[in-house]
Design a protein around this motif. Structure first.
Motif, PDB file in Angstrom:
ATOM      1  N   ARG A  38     -10.673 -11.039   1.684  1.00  0.00           N
ATOM      2  CA  ARG A  38     -11.679 -10.424   0.819  1.00  0.00           C
ATOM      3  C   ARG A  38     -12.004  -8.980   1.228  1.00  0.00           C
ATOM      4  N   MET A  41      -9.378  -6.610  -0.195  1.00  0.00           N
ATOM      5  CA  MET A  41      -9.439  -6.437  -1.644  1.00  0.00           C
ATOM      6  C   MET A  41     -10.664  -5.617  -2.051  1.00  0.00           C
ATOM      7  N   LYS A  42     -11.782  -5.842  -1.384  1.00  0.00           N
ATOM      8  CA  LYS A  42     -12.973  -5.048  -1.671  1.00  0.00           C
ATOM      9  C   LYS A  42     -12.770  -3.596  -1.239  1.00  0.00           C
ATOM     10  N   ALA A  45     -10.786  -1.843  -3.828  1.00  0.00           N
ATOM     11  CA  ALA A  45     -11.642  -1.558  -4.984  1.00  0.00           C
ATOM     12  C   ALA A  45     -12.552  -0.366  -4.708  1.00  0.00           C
ATOM     13  N   VAL A  51      -8.813  -3.903  -9.016  1.00  0.00           N
ATOM     14  CA  VAL A  51      -8.402  -5.087  -8.264  1.00  0.00           C
ATOM     15  C   VAL A  51      -8.759  -6.357  -9.031  1.00  0.00           C
ATOM     16  N   THR A  52      -7.763  -7.202  -9.230  1.00  0.00           N
ATOM     17  CA  THR A  52      -7.967  -8.520  -9.827  1.00  0.00           C
ATOM     18  C   THR A  52      -7.602  -9.563  -8.781  1.00  0.00           C
ATOM     19  N   VAL A  53      -8.526 -10.467  -8.479  1.00  0.00           N
ATOM     20  CA  VAL A  53      -8.325 -11.431  -7.404  1.00  0.00           C
ATOM     21  C   VAL A  53      -8.318 -12.850  -7.958  1.00  0.00           C
ATOM     22  N   ASN A  65     -14.898  -2.291  -9.757  1.00  0.00           N
ATOM     23  CA  ASN A  65     -13.431  -2.297  -9.760  1.00  0.00           C
ATOM     24  C   ASN A  65     -12.828  -3.616  -9.270  1.00  0.00           C
ATOM     25  N   TYR A  66     -13.662  -4.639  -9.113  1.00  0.00           N
ATOM     26  CA  TYR A  66     -13.214  -5.923  -8.574  1.00  0.00           C
ATOM     27  C   TYR A  66     -13.463  -7.009  -9.619  1.00  0.00           C
ATOM     28  N   ASP A  68     -12.696 -11.171 -10.633  1.00  0.00           N
ATOM     29  CA  ASP A  68     -12.265 -12.484 -10.153  1.00  0.00           C
ATOM     30  C   ASP A  68     -11.586 -13.277 -11.257  1.00  0.00           C
TER      31      ASP A  68
END
Length: 281
Positions: A38, A41-42, A45, A51-53, A65-66, A68
């Motif tokens: 995490r 990914m953060k 962003a 960012v797509t998680v 920009n994050y 889920d």
């Protein structure tokens, strides 16, 4: 002055943007693994990347920009699966056969994740991504999404490399001094320990290749429509592996240029130590 401003404006608009559209795929049901991913990914962003998680652990608060994609396995996450304090005479055998437990948990993650409405809806979209960051642990079934996304794959681990991950990057694993991470050996092994380390490592690699990956291919074909044999192609074409390890803690070993240690990347900003005052005693 006008010419200077014109040059500055031209330079700004002519410079290509360095933001990327990144897809992170973390299907494992263990939260401790995702806690290591995490922050990365953060951080991406925060740097301006989109960012797509895809995971079972969506953020509780919105983050710029994050985005889920919730795989919906909250009721099946692994909690207290292994008691690390428990020792018994069969614990050595359990370490050797740990690949069975990992394979079972992988099959559950594949079934829960790939059959979810989130993944099935994702397959219907026309989204494009510049890169995929995928956990390389006990399964490769989600690599079937490469067939849709068609982006370079970066693997990432929450700890040291599993025995089967070295082969896909042509990374040397000399079992005489590189212990299997499922065992508790150091880099100074006796002859019998080296022999056991070699046999166990070969067993894990063969089991993963012919049992786990074969099952991943069947699951990916069923839920993603992936052609037979393509999962192995996606594995071999992976571009980079980031490992959450460091030689100062996990013993030195040779690494090819596309296997990079990033130990400590998951550690976020630390709080300062409170100032000591004599009155506190």
């Amino acid at each position: 002055m006008f010419k200077f401003l014109a040059i500055v404006i031209l330079f700004v608009y002519a410079t290509p943007l360095c933001a990327y559209n990144i897809l992170g795929i973390f299907p494992h049901l263990g939260k401790s693994h995702f806690d290591a991913f995490r922050p990365l990914m953060k951080g991406l962003a925060q740097k301006g990347h989109s960012v797509t998680v895809m995971s079972h652990f969506p953020l509780t608060r919105p983050f710029q920009n994050y985005r889920d994609i919730d795989l919906g396995g909250k009721n099946q996450v692994f909690i207290d699966v292994v008691d690390i304090k428990q020792e018994d005479p069969s614990s050595r055998l359990k370490k050797i056969l740990n690949v069975w437990m990992l394979a079972d948990s992988a099959n559950l993650s594949c079934e829960v994740g790939l059959s979810s409405s989130a993944v099935q809806n994702f397959l219907k979209t026309e989204e494009q991504f510049d890169v995929m960051i995928v956990e390389f642990f006990n399964s490769d079934c989600f690599l079937g999404l490469v067939q849709k996304v068609k982006a370079p794959v970066i693997g990432i681990t929450s700890g040291t490399m599993m025995p089967w991950n070295s082969k896909r990057f042509a990374n040397p694993t000399h079992t005489a001094y590189i212990p299997n991470n499922n065992m508790d050996y150091s880099d100074s092994m006796t002859f019998l320990e080296r022999l056991e380390n070699t046999v166990v490592t070969l067993y894990h690699e063969i089991y993963y290749e012919y049992v786990v990956v074969s099952r991943d291919e069947r699951v990916s074909e069923r839920y993603l429509g992936v052609e037979p044999g393509r999962i192995r192609d996606f594995i071999r074409n992976s571009s980079l592996l980031l490992t959450n390890s460091h030689f100062s803690l996990t013993l030195p070993r040779p690494l090819v240029p596309n296997v990079v240690e990033i130990g400590g990347l998951h550690i976020e900003k630390t709080k300062s130590v409170p100032e000591f005052k004599p009155s506190d005693v």
